[in-house]
Design an enzyme around this catalytic site. Structure first.
Site, PDB file in Angstrom:
ATOM      1  N   SER A 134      14.131  80.956 150.251  1.00 19.98           N
ATOM      2  CA  SER A 134      13.945  82.341 150.686  1.00 19.98           C
ATOM      3  C   SER A 134      12.527  82.847 150.425  1.00 19.98           C
ATOM      4  O   SER A 134      12.191  83.965 150.829  1.00 19.98           O
ATOM      5  CB  SER A 134      14.922  83.261 149.939  1.00 19.98           C
ATOM      6  OG  SER A 134      16.248  82.907 150.191  1.00 19.98           O
TER       7      SER A 134
ATOM      8  N   GLU B 222      14.015  77.946 140.365  1.00 23.41           N
ATOM      9  CA  GLU B 222      15.325  78.266 140.943  1.00 23.41           C
ATOM     10  C   GLU B 222      16.083  79.253 140.084  1.00 23.41           C
ATOM     11  O   GLU B 222      15.751  80.430 140.073  1.00 23.41           O
ATOM     12  CB  GLU B 222      16.137  76.991 141.212  1.00 23.41           C
ATOM     13  CG  GLU B 222      17.566  77.196 141.657  1.00 23.41           C
ATOM     14  CD  GLU B 222      17.723  78.014 142.932  1.00 23.41           C
ATOM     15  OE1 GLU B 222      18.855  78.284 143.327  1.00 23.41           O
ATOM     16  OE2 GLU B 222      16.738  78.415 143.534  1.00 23.41           O
TER      17      GLU B 222
ATOM     18  N   THR C 134       8.655  78.813 141.713  1.00 24.42           N
ATOM     19  CA  THR C 134      10.026  78.963 141.232  1.00 24.42           C
ATOM     20  C   THR C 134      10.509  77.727 140.496  1.00 24.42           C
ATOM     21  O   THR C 134      10.001  76.623 140.731  1.00 24.42           O
ATOM     22  CB  THR C 134      10.972  79.245 142.417  1.00 24.42           C
ATOM     23  OG1 THR C 134      12.291  79.485 141.929  1.00 24.42           O
ATOM     24  CG2 THR C 134      11.013  78.080 143.377  1.00 24.42           C
TER      25      THR C 134
ATOM     26  N   ARG D 149       7.534  72.498 147.910  1.00 22.99           N
ATOM     27  CA  ARG D 149       8.953  72.622 147.579  1.00 22.99           C
ATOM     28  C   ARG D 149       9.425  71.333 146.904  1.00 22.99           C
ATOM     29  O   ARG D 149       9.005  70.236 147.282  1.00 22.99           O
ATOM     30  CB  ARG D 149       9.724  72.862 148.865  1.00 22.99           C
ATOM     31  CG  ARG D 149      11.223  73.146 148.694  1.00 22.99           C
ATOM     32  CD  ARG D 149      11.436  74.472 148.061  1.00 22.99           C
ATOM     33  NE  ARG D 149      12.814  74.956 148.304  1.00 22.99           N
ATOM     34  CZ  ARG D 149      13.451  75.773 147.495  1.00 22.99           C
ATOM     35  NH1 ARG D 149      12.865  76.191 146.399  1.00 22.99           N
ATOM     36  NH2 ARG D 149      14.669  76.191 147.775  1.00 22.99           N
TER      37      ARG D 149
ATOM     38  N   ASP E 187      19.874  74.675 145.965  1.00 24.00           N
ATOM     39  CA  ASP E 187      19.560  75.478 147.152  1.00 24.00           C
ATOM     40  C   ASP E 187      20.011  74.782 148.433  1.00 24.00           C
ATOM     41  O   ASP E 187      19.958  75.369 149.513  1.00 24.00           O
ATOM     42  CB  ASP E 187      18.056  75.766 147.227  1.00 24.00           C
ATOM     43  CG  ASP E 187      17.723  77.177 146.784  1.00 24.00           C
ATOM     44  OD1 ASP E 187      18.639  77.921 146.422  1.00 24.00           O
ATOM     45  OD2 ASP E 187      16.536  77.534 146.803  1.00 24.00           O
TER      46      ASP E 187
ATOM     47  N   GLY F 277      13.277  87.020 143.507  1.00 25.74           N
ATOM     48  CA  GLY F 277      14.586  87.644 143.510  1.00 25.74           C
ATOM     49  C   GLY F 277      15.574  86.953 144.415  1.00 25.74           C
ATOM     50  O   GLY F 277      16.443  87.604 144.996  1.00 25.74           O
ATOM     51  N   GLY F 278      15.441  85.627 144.567  1.00 26.74           N
ATOM     52  CA  GLY F 278      16.389  84.888 145.388  1.00 26.74           C
ATOM     53  C   GLY F 278      16.361  85.343 146.830  1.00 26.74           C
ATOM     54  O   GLY F 278      15.308  85.662 147.380  1.00 26.74           O
TER      55      GLY F 278
ATOM     56  N   GLU G 226      16.456  73.138 141.643  1.00 28.30           N
ATOM     57  CA  GLU G 226      16.209  73.512 143.036  1.00 28.30           C
ATOM     58  C   GLU G 226      17.179  72.886 144.020  1.00 28.30           C
ATOM     59  O   GLU G 226      17.410  73.416 145.113  1.00 28.30           O
ATOM     60  CB  GLU G 226      14.779  73.113 143.409  1.00 28.30           C
ATOM     61  CG  GLU G 226      14.113  74.064 144.352  1.00 28.30           C
ATOM     62  CD  GLU G 226      13.961  75.446 143.740  1.00 28.30           C
ATOM     63  OE1 GLU G 226      14.555  76.386 144.301  1.00 28.30           O
ATOM     64  OE2 GLU G 226      13.278  75.583 142.735  1.00 28.30           O
TER      65      GLU G 226
ATOM     66  N   THR H 198      12.148  82.910 139.821  1.00 30.04           N
ATOM     67  CA  THR H 198      11.006  82.878 140.740  1.00 30.04           C
ATOM     68  C   THR H 198       9.933  83.852 140.280  1.00 30.04           C
ATOM     69  O   THR H 198      10.220  84.829 139.603  1.00 30.04           O
ATOM     70  CB  THR H 198      11.477  83.242 142.169  1.00 30.04           C
ATOM     71  OG1 THR H 198      12.556  82.390 142.530  1.00 30.04           O
ATOM     72  CG2 THR H 198      10.365  83.102 143.188  1.00 30.04           C
TER      73      THR H 198
END
Length: 577
Positions: A443, A398, A396, A90, A418, A464-465, A415, A378
């Site tokens: 997510s 974002e 991703t 991440r 988020d 898809g978030g 990112e 993503t």
């Protein structure tokens, strides 16, 4: 405490189990990426080798969604040892970031749309370090070989697809992209380049070549690192305070997987800062006392129950899950049987809850929930090799095209939006507030599912978030309870309900159930959803691929045969993932 808890949860899959023996397969969100993965498998590569090649290729042909300017998560099953590994790549906040990182001159938190463009939303990218780690620990082929297909695509060109053209048409070219991006994606008069246009990216090809020869350190401590820092700190909008030290110090974190049982199956995925595995498990386990199999996929009651369980699980996600290196995440308390039972008892098959709040699991600190931020850019992929090793990856940048900032032919993530842009709520600091070096909650839900005998049954992920969690949970109910193929389970419509209200996916059987759902107290809108999932499952003595008919994704066998799902009754044009 958290590390011990997660290790205990994961122990069930550490013992070696005989792997399925069958020809290998890949599934990805774009056929050109799938072909890159197959090329590695043909050369004798592992699932990790194939996954890296697909990630690199997606960075070329899906630049709106992924690339080495972003990050991701990987869950990897080693068939020889039975070990399950999960890798956190991440993106991280610069060391200079603080809880007021997204505050404007007026002393208030910016709206999300204002915070996204520019440099401040860019986190330190982790995807390339993820590739390095996966290859070092699980790869067989030479590092340089993994770059071949993607570099060729970037150098020789790739054709714009209808879906990609759709994204370009909706994006604000003026004011969001720099001159390079505008010339790459748009015609001189500012129109999106037409479907079928072959575009070349020699800058990205050159960067890939350099990384292939010199290794990932070239990106993190070489000239590209200086360019990245200059780009985000010199952005016209929302300049950052990133340093080359932020890039040089970035590391992938191997996190103990989070695992839980559902009707005899073992479901395993990423732990925090990924919220997917925990939230999916909460949705499923809260439903376990209901006869979902008996109700069936065409039952409005079944989908009402799914919506109610989703609302409870998402509320807990928003309240308690964040980067475990910075906050205490009550994983054990959230997944404890007595806590799940108390939450499940709030669900009724006859009525809809008037309000939904987070619960109070054991070990919960004094946090309050805050509104989750959108997450759309993503991509997902999975690979199974000839030895039965399995890689499930979600990557991703974002939002679509991330922050809009680009360098060396790639787009940089946004990112950091988020995080909770407002760091406190109701007098309490939120778990997912901005802090220097911290990784925002995600997510993303890359999962590997084991059957009651301990063998891999399914590898699945989605884009898809925050719909990712609902997509994956829905698909698992489809496979486990309703005995659907992974393809049919992914293709099913979705009832997305992360909070009171929700969305019935337009053009699907969920929309047709609206009157019956309304009678149960559901207050739903109808809209298309930007969904995109991929999976590989063990079925009928071999591997079978699945890809979302809403996307351009495909599965591909070792001999190059493409398995493209039929669009069925689903709409082809969807909002951005």
């Amino acid at each position: 405490m958290l590390q011990r808890t997660l290790l205990a949860l994961a122990l069930v899959v550490v013992a070696p189990v005989a792997a399925h023996a069958a020809p290998p397969m890949v599934s990805a969100a774009d056929p050109r990426a799938a072909a890159a993965g197959v090329e590695m498998l043909k050369k004798g590569g592992t699932a990790a080798d194939a996954a890296v090649a697909m990630m690199l290729a997606l960075g070329v042909v899906e630049p709106a969604h992924s690339g080495i300017g972003g990050g991701g998560f990987m869950v990897y099953y080693d068939a020889r040892t039975g070990k399950l590994s999960s890798y956190d790549a991440r993106e991280a906040a610069p060391a200079a970031a603080d809880p007021r990182w997204f505050f404007g001159d007026d002393g208030k938190a910016m709206p999300v749309r204002q915070a996204v463009p520019g440099g401040r939303s860019v986190g330190v990218p982790g995807e390339l370090r993820l590739m390095e780690t996966a290859h070092a620990e699980h790869g067989r082929l030479a590092w340089k070989a993994l770059f071949g297909p993607a570099t060729k695509l970037a150098r020789d060109g790739w054709a714009i697809t209808p879906r990609f053209n759709n994204f370009l048409t909706r994006m604000p070219a003026t004011g969001f992209f720099n001159d390079w991006a505008k010339s790459y994606l748009y015609t001189p008069d500012g129109q999106a380049k037409p479907v079928g246009t072959v575009v070349k990216n020699p800058e990205l090809a050159a960067l890939y070549d350099a990384i292939a020869k010199r290794g990932p350190d070239y990106f993190y401590v070489g000239p590209p690192a200086q360019t990245l820092v200059a780009t985000v700190n010199g952005a016209a909008r929302n300049p950052s305070k990133m340093t080359t030290g932020d890039l040089a110090s970035y590391q992938v974190r191997e996190r103990p997987p989070v695992c839980g049982a559902y009707r005899g199956y073992r479901i395993c995925g990423m732990g925090p800062p990924a919220s997917g595995a925990i939230t999916v498990l909460l949705i499923l386990r809260q439903l376990e006392r209901f006869d979902m199999a008996g109700l069936g996929k065409d039952s409005p009651v079944a989908w009402h129950l799914f919506a109610e369980s989703s609302r409870l699980a998402y509320a807990d996600r928003d309240a308690w899950i964040a980067d475990p290196d910075y906050v205490q995440v009550p994983v054990e308390g959230l997944l404890a049987s007595d806590y799940v039972a108390r939450r499940s008892a709030l669900i009724s098959p006859d009525v809809t809850m008037a309000s939904v709040t987070a619960g109070m699991p054991a070990g919960a600190p004094a946090f309050k929930a805050a509104e989750p931020q959108p997450e759309h850019g993503t991509s997902s992929l999975t690979a199974v090799d000839r030895w039965g090793n399995v890689a499930q990856v979600t990557v991703t940048i974002e939002s679509v095209f991330g922050s809009g900032q680009s360098m060396h032919g790639l787009f940089l993530n946004n990112e950091l939006t988020d995080f909770n842009l407002t760091p406190d709520k109701g007098g309490f600091l939120t778990a997912n507030r901005v802090e220097g070096g911290k990784r925002p909650r995600s997510s993303m839900s890359p999962l590997i599912v084991f059957d009651p005998a301990g063998k891999v049954r399914l590898s699945i992920g989605a884009a898809g978030g925050s719909t990712i969690i609902a997509q994956v949970a829905k698909a698992l109910i489809g496979v486990i309870d309703w005995k659907l193929t992974a393809q049919d389970a992914i293709s099913m419509g979705l009832l997305y309900a992360p909070r009171p209200g929700g969305v019935a996916e337009k053009g699907t059987h969920i929309e047709a159930m609206l009157p019956a759902l309304t009678a149960l107290g559901e207050r739903l809108s109808v809209a298309p959803l930007g969904l995109k999932a991929n999976a590989i499952e063990w079925r009928d003595g071999g591997w079978a691929g699945a890809a979302d008919p809403r996307s351009e994704g495909v599965s591909m066998t070792i001999d190059g045969a493409v398995i493209k799902p039929a669009a069925a009754a689903l709409q082809k044009d969807r909002p951005s993932e």
